[in-house]
Design a protein around this motif. Sequence first.
Motif, PDB file in Angstrom:
ATOM      1  N   LEU A 206       0.832  -1.202   0.000  1.00 27.60           N
ATOM      2  CA  LEU A 206       0.000   0.000   0.000  1.00 27.60           C
ATOM      3  C   LEU A 206       0.868   1.255   0.000  1.00 27.60           C
ATOM      4  CD1 LEU A 206      -2.831   1.206   0.141  1.00 27.60           C
ATOM      5  CD2 LEU A 206      -2.709   1.040   2.640  1.00 27.60           C
ATOM      6  N   LYS A 207       1.911   1.227   0.797  1.00 29.56           N
ATOM      7  CA  LYS A 207       2.833   2.362   0.837  1.00 29.56           C
ATOM      8  C   LYS A 207       3.463   2.596  -0.536  1.00 29.56           C
ATOM      9  CE  LYS A 207       7.197   3.817   2.958  1.00 29.56           C
ATOM     10  NZ  LYS A 207       8.264   3.441   3.919  1.00 29.56           N
ATOM     11  N   GLN A 208       3.894   1.523  -1.171  1.00 31.25           N
ATOM     12  CA  GLN A 208       4.496   1.647  -2.492  1.00 31.25           C
ATOM     13  C   GLN A 208       3.495   2.170  -3.510  1.00 31.25           C
ATOM     14  OE1 GLN A 208       7.633   1.233  -2.905  1.00 31.25           O
ATOM     15  NE2 GLN A 208       7.766   1.515  -5.110  1.00 31.25           N
ATOM     16  N   GLU A 209       2.233   1.695  -3.372  1.00 32.47           N
ATOM     17  CA  GLU A 209       1.190   2.160  -4.290  1.00 32.47           C
ATOM     18  C   GLU A 209       0.959   3.665  -4.130  1.00 32.47           C
ATOM     19  OE1 GLU A 209      -3.555   1.301  -5.226  1.00 32.47           O
ATOM     20  OE2 GLU A 209      -2.471   0.178  -3.686  1.00 32.47           O
ATOM     21  N   LYS A 210       0.899   4.130  -2.882  1.00 31.76           N
ATOM     22  CA  LYS A 210       0.693   5.555  -2.634  1.00 31.76           C
ATOM     23  C   LYS A 210       1.865   6.367  -3.161  1.00 31.76           C
ATOM     24  CE  LYS A 210      -3.262   5.109  -0.575  1.00 31.76           C
ATOM     25  NZ  LYS A 210      -4.492   5.606  -1.234  1.00 31.76           N
ATOM     26  N   VAL A 211       3.058   5.873  -2.975  1.00 33.05           N
ATOM     27  CA  VAL A 211       4.236   6.578  -3.473  1.00 33.05           C
ATOM     28  C   VAL A 211       4.198   6.688  -4.990  1.00 33.05           C
ATOM     29  CG1 VAL A 211       6.752   6.421  -3.705  1.00 33.05           C
ATOM     30  CG2 VAL A 211       5.683   5.977  -1.503  1.00 33.05           C
ATOM     31  N   GLU A 213       1.480   6.563  -6.870  1.00 32.18           N
ATOM     32  CA  GLU A 213       0.416   7.496  -7.236  1.00 32.18           C
ATOM     33  C   GLU A 213       0.880   8.940  -7.086  1.00 32.18           C
ATOM     34  OE1 GLU A 213      -2.969   6.572  -4.898  1.00 32.18           O
ATOM     35  OE2 GLU A 213      -3.486   4.743  -6.007  1.00 32.18           O
ATOM     36  N   ALA A 214       1.581   9.223  -5.980  1.00 34.53           N
ATOM     37  CA  ALA A 214       2.077  10.586  -5.781  1.00 34.53           C
ATOM     38  C   ALA A 214       3.071  10.969  -6.872  1.00 34.53           C
ATOM     39  CB  ALA A 214       2.731  10.699  -4.402  1.00 34.53           C
ATOM     40  N   GLU A 215       3.940  10.024  -7.241  1.00 33.07           N
ATOM     41  CA  GLU A 215       4.888  10.316  -8.313  1.00 33.07           C
ATOM     42  C   GLU A 215       4.171  10.538  -9.639  1.00 33.07           C
ATOM     43  OE1 GLU A 215       7.608   7.089  -8.394  1.00 33.07           O
ATOM     44  OE2 GLU A 215       8.696   7.714  -6.577  1.00 33.07           O
TER      45      GLU A 215
END
Length: 305
Positions: A206-211, A213-215
């Motif tokens: 989930l953390k990687q997914e959010k990162v 998405e932010a990128e």
Amino acid sequence: MESFIVFIVLVCALIAAIIKLGIKIVSQSDIMIIERLGRFHKVLGGGFHVIVPFFDSVRARMSIREQLVDITKQQVITKDNVNISVDGIVFLKVIDGKMALYNVEDYRRAISNLAMTTLRSAIGEMTLDSTLSSRDQLNSKLQIALGDAANNWGVKIMRVEISEISVPQGIENAMNLQMKAEREKRAIELKAEAEKAALIRNAEALKQEKVLEAEAIERMADAKKYEQIALAEGQKTAMDSINSAMSNSKFAAEYLLAQNRVLAFNELAKNTAKDKILVPYETSELLGSLSVIKDFLGTKKDANE
């Protein structure tokens, strides 16, 4: 004459008996202990040998192959006062026939009895769990203890194996329940560890997914920013070109208006509705726009020439 013949036959028989007594053939796997006049003389190995009849005699024949000695099954009490039954096997080999014959009456029985007493002593210093789980350690301890004594008997202890350890039925049932509880405990711990690892992996995903998405949002914003900058620069260049054209020709502004009118009229003409009637607001203005475009294009062409 007949008496002489009988005498000759008797002498020959006696000589043959003496020769037979003096010749010894020993198997490769055996040794033979020879005594001369009641005292130890020598050890005969495998092969053909000659001894002195009537003076030398065979005291014993021994095997030099590896032998098995059973440890009789016996009751032994462990350090935690549990009565168990144990039996085993001792593997030995005769190294010195003289010592094996003269230093002990019966080396096999002596080793068997010594093994039983040593086994009682060793298990008495161990708990039940240690006895069951450390059988190799118990075997090594017995081999060392038996080896020290067997060296004086001309025998080498090759290895000792505890073949069976039996516990009372009640103790066995309790151990089975304990092992079952331990397995269930371990299964619960493994399940908890697996769930914990799964939660950690999901959180990391989930953390990687959010990162990511932010990128992606940041890159889209940068792209839009560059697009707006490029559009503004294009518009600025176009305005500069228009201003330059209007400064150089009086027909430039009229040309732009006329061009927009023509484009609008073309868009209306593309409509496929059957009940549509196109009536210009001022036909003369449309024609005037066309003439202005013509004059502007002609002026621009003369300027280029």
